[in-house]
Scaffold this motif. Structure first.
Motif, PDB file in Angstrom:
ATOM      1  N   ARG A 109      65.115 -59.619  33.312  1.00  0.00           N
ATOM      2  CA  ARG A 109      66.351 -60.541  32.865  1.00  0.00           C
ATOM      3  C   ARG A 109      66.222 -60.794  31.408  1.00  0.00           C
ATOM      4  O   ARG A 109      65.006 -60.770  30.734  1.00  0.00           O
ATOM      5  N   LEU A 110      67.387 -61.056  30.773  1.00  0.00           N
ATOM      6  CA  LEU A 110      67.568 -61.534  29.431  1.00  0.00           C
ATOM      7  C   LEU A 110      67.895 -62.711  29.271  1.00  0.00           C
ATOM      8  O   LEU A 110      68.778 -63.442  29.969  1.00  0.00           O
ATOM      9  N   ALA A 111      67.048 -63.685  28.605  1.00  0.00           N
ATOM     10  CA  ALA A 111      67.492 -65.060  28.163  1.00  0.00           C
ATOM     11  C   ALA A 111      68.769 -64.885  27.242  1.00  0.00           C
ATOM     12  O   ALA A 111      68.693 -64.170  26.298  1.00  0.00           O
ATOM     13  N   VAL A 112      69.600 -65.932  27.403  1.00  0.00           N
ATOM     14  CA  VAL A 112      70.596 -66.307  26.434  1.00  0.00           C
ATOM     15  C   VAL A 112      69.850 -67.077  25.144  1.00  0.00           C
ATOM     16  O   VAL A 112      69.322 -68.028  25.587  1.00  0.00           O
ATOM     17  N   ARG A 113      69.888 -66.750  24.085  1.00  0.00           N
ATOM     18  CA  ARG A 113      68.968 -67.408  23.035  1.00  0.00           C
ATOM     19  C   ARG A 113      68.964 -69.028  23.118  1.00  0.00           C
ATOM     20  O   ARG A 113      70.078 -69.371  22.805  1.00  0.00           O
ATOM     21  N   PRO A 114      67.597 -69.475  23.389  1.00  0.00           N
ATOM     22  CA  PRO A 114      67.831 -70.971  23.187  1.00  0.00           C
ATOM     23  C   PRO A 114      67.297 -71.173  21.668  1.00  0.00           C
ATOM     24  O   PRO A 114      67.439 -72.367  21.460  1.00  0.00           O
ATOM     25  N   THR A 115      66.823 -70.141  21.170  1.00  0.00           N
ATOM     26  CA  THR A 115      66.259 -70.353  19.588  1.00  0.00           C
ATOM     27  C   THR A 115      65.703 -68.924  19.455  1.00  0.00           C
ATOM     28  O   THR A 115      65.509 -68.224  20.639  1.00  0.00           O
ATOM     29  N   SER A 116      65.604 -68.434  18.255  1.00  0.00           N
ATOM     30  CA  SER A 116      65.324 -66.930  18.238  1.00  0.00           C
ATOM     31  C   SER A 116      63.914 -66.408  17.614  1.00  0.00           C
ATOM     32  O   SER A 116      63.863 -65.271  17.288  1.00  0.00           O
ATOM     33  N   GLU A 117      62.977 -67.277  17.762  1.00  0.00           N
ATOM     34  CA  GLU A 117      61.561 -67.013  17.315  1.00  0.00           C
ATOM     35  C   GLU A 117      61.199 -65.926  17.864  1.00  0.00           C
ATOM     36  O   GLU A 117      60.512 -64.838  17.435  1.00  0.00           O
ATOM     37  N   ALA A 118      61.442 -65.552  19.233  1.00  0.00           N
ATOM     38  CA  ALA A 118      60.561 -64.438  19.878  1.00  0.00           C
ATOM     39  C   ALA A 118      61.497 -63.175  19.460  1.00  0.00           C
ATOM     40  O   ALA A 118      60.450 -62.145  19.282  1.00  0.00           O
ATOM     41  N   ILE A 119      62.671 -63.139  19.393  1.00  0.00           N
ATOM     42  CA  ILE A 119      63.372 -61.761  19.176  1.00  0.00           C
ATOM     43  C   ILE A 119      62.765 -61.492  17.443  1.00  0.00           C
ATOM     44  O   ILE A 119      62.693 -60.323  17.343  1.00  0.00           O
ATOM     45  N   ILE A 120      62.977 -62.419  16.745  1.00  0.00           N
ATOM     46  CA  ILE A 120      62.771 -62.414  15.478  1.00  0.00           C
ATOM     47  C   ILE A 120      61.258 -62.002  15.261  1.00  0.00           C
ATOM     48  O   ILE A 120      61.019 -61.220  14.236  1.00  0.00           O
ATOM     49  N   GLY A 121      60.562 -62.436  15.852  1.00  0.00           N
ATOM     50  CA  GLY A 121      58.949 -62.196  15.535  1.00  0.00           C
ATOM     51  C   GLY A 121      58.731 -60.580  16.019  1.00  0.00           C
ATOM     52  O   GLY A 121      57.975 -60.105  15.422  1.00  0.00           O
ATOM     53  N   HIS A 122      59.182 -60.233  17.319  1.00  0.00           N
ATOM     54  CA  HIS A 122      59.120 -58.838  17.526  1.00  0.00           C
ATOM     55  C   HIS A 122      59.546 -57.840  16.363  1.00  0.00           C
ATOM     56  O   HIS A 122      58.952 -57.140  15.921  1.00  0.00           O
TER      57      HIS A 122
END
Ligand SMILES: [Zn+2]
Length: 484
Positions: A109-122
């Motif tokens: 499942r995909l989260a609708v971003r609550p903030t973007s640290e995780a995708i940006i960190g990747h």
């Protein structure tokens, strides 16, 4: 009942029912509207124009400090969010999930971003290899979704707009310097553009961003005595770089984890503008962020179309050429009285009235929204006088808000006076705190107040007094308040 009272959109009195006034002014001034989806609002053109001005003020400063804009995806895979333990724990109660794409069940499942640290960190783990790649100074303008239980237009909505900065640095010192540089940038936007004075400082550990090492914030005081967090700047330390494996080869050819920061300011600021500056007649926008700074109202009597209207149109054209956001309301179906009340309610900082007698005398009448003071100005000097008056209004709104803030910071030496201030006067209470979470919890449970900030300046934060809650050794002076 006079014509003005009969025709204007009535709003609740701010001084009598603050919450009702807030909601009515948002809707009647056409800043935002409710939708069939709970907690989701439409930002209407007038409200969006305010956001564009706030956005521009921020974006200029973000770029002037060396940052660049980019855009990352709206969806974040669940496994990414789970990598930083505190982060997922903090955000999971309010994440919206996508489980089906088209007709197919998603494998993850995909989260609708609550903030973007995780995708940006990747992504940063892919991009950062060497000290030569640092610092990374990226900002994103985006929408965010957090599934809120209790919502209020601009202040707390399920979807909102913001900017989020995400940076990587070689050293801990650089990361900390960036965190504080941005905190000061936010303070400057609040004070210079929004005319809202703020208290800047660090949060207690229990109030920090989920996954941060330390959170800093600027806090403002609303007219009802409650605090509002205006923006936050987080020193992430190496929490996310370790979770996402963002490593670089340093100047001595050794592999190191980067030091990160993240920081954001949102459409909440519009709520603050309403609550800090508004009065019983409606909004009062500071000129620097007002969608329309000057509304020219030709007085429609007699042969006004051949005399007054051309003079009014020339005035607007001149003001626009002088860089003023000016507009004219020459509609015949609305009376001048109705227009005066309407633009007062909508918070237009300055009104210019031009009637037949004014045209003969070669002048116009300026009416300030903040003080309602009137002034006659020769038409020939309008382009010089109006910008000066707008500057005066900007400064005057800031001075009023600053006096209100300063007059509502009270010191409490003991718990009884602490509770009494919050019960009877509200505002900020400055008190000594032992640093213990138990005392914070107790204060929150008993008074609904939390630590908004602890001053950055060590001398200012220093205390010899015992903790206001437990009487133990005081570690720092903190600003407590009830908040939005
Ligand atoms: Zn204590």
């Amino acid at each position: 009942m006079n014509e003005k009272e009969r025709l204007v959109k009535r709003i609740a009195q701010k001084s009598e029912d603050f919450s009702k006034w807030y909601v009515e002014v948002v809707q009647k001034a056409e800043l935002a509207d409710y939708t069939p989806m709970k907690g989701m609002m439409v930002i209407r053109p007038y409200g969006y124009a305010v956001w564009e001005n706030v956005q521009r003020a921020l974006d200029v400063r973000i770029k002037a400090t060396g940052h660049v804009n980019a855009y990352f995806p709206l969806f974040i895979p669940e496994t990414f969010l789970q990598k930083e333990a505190e982060h997922v724990k903090g955000f999971s109660p309010e994440v919206a999930w996508v489980t089906i794409g088209g007709k197919e069940e998603l494998e993850e499942r995909l989260a609708v971003r609550p903030t973007s640290e995780a995708i940006i960190g990747h992504m940063y783990a892919k991009w950062v290899k060497s000290w030569r790649d640092l610092p990374v100074l990226i900002n994103q303008w985006a929408n965010i979704v957090r599934w809120e239980k209790v919502t209020r237009p601009f202040l707390r909505t399920t979807e909102f707009l913001w900017q989020e900065g995400h940076t990587c640095h070689e050293t801990a010192e650089e990361g900390q310097a960036e965190t504080l540089k941005i905190l000061d940038l936010y303070r400057d936007v609040c004070e210079a553009e929004l005319a809202i004075p703020v208290l800047a400082g660090r949060k207690s550990l229990s109030e920090k961003f989920a996954g941060a090492q330390m959170t800093y914030a600027v806090e403002a005081l609303m007219a009802d005595g409650k605090a509002l967090q205006m923006a936050t700047s987080h020193n992430l330390g190496q929490h996310f770089s370790k979770a996402f494996d963002i490593k670089f080869e340093d100047r001595a050819q050794k592999l190191q984890y980067v030091w990160q920061t993240s920081w954001g300011m949102t459409t909440r600021t519009i709520g603050a503008l309403i609550m800090v500056h508004g009065d019983d007649s409606g909004l009062r926008f500071p000129p620097r962020v007002a969608p329309v700074q000057v509304m020219v109202v030709p007085i429609s009597v007699g042969d006004w179309k051949t005399t007054v209207l051309p003079a009014a149109e020339a005035a607007v054209a001149g003001l626009k050429a002088a860089g003023v956001r000016a507009a004219i309301d020459a509609r015949e179906e609305a009376t001048p009285g109705w227009k005066f009340a309407e633009y007062e309610m909508r918070g237009v900082p300055l009104r210019v009235e031009i009637g037949p007698r004014d045209v003969k005398a070669g002048q116009a009448v300026l009416v300030r929204r903040d003080t309602k003071a009137k002034e006659s100005v020769p038409l020939a000097s309008l382009n010089a006088r109006v910008p000066a008056v707008l500057d005066e209004i900007q400064a005057s709104l800031f001075a009023q808000a600053k006096a209100f803030l300063e007059g509502n910071i009270r010191d409490a030496a003991d718990y009884d006076s602490f509770k009494s201030i919050l019960e009877n006067q509200r505002g900020f209470v400055r008190a000594s705190w032992c640093g213990g979470e138990a005392c914070e919890d107790r204060i929150k449970a008993e008074t609904m107040a939390t630590i908004r900030v602890i001053p950055l300046d060590e001398a200012e934060a220093k205390t010899a007094a015992p903790c206001v809650a437990c009487g133990g050794r005081g570690e720092a002076l903190a600003y407590f308040a009830r908040s939005y």
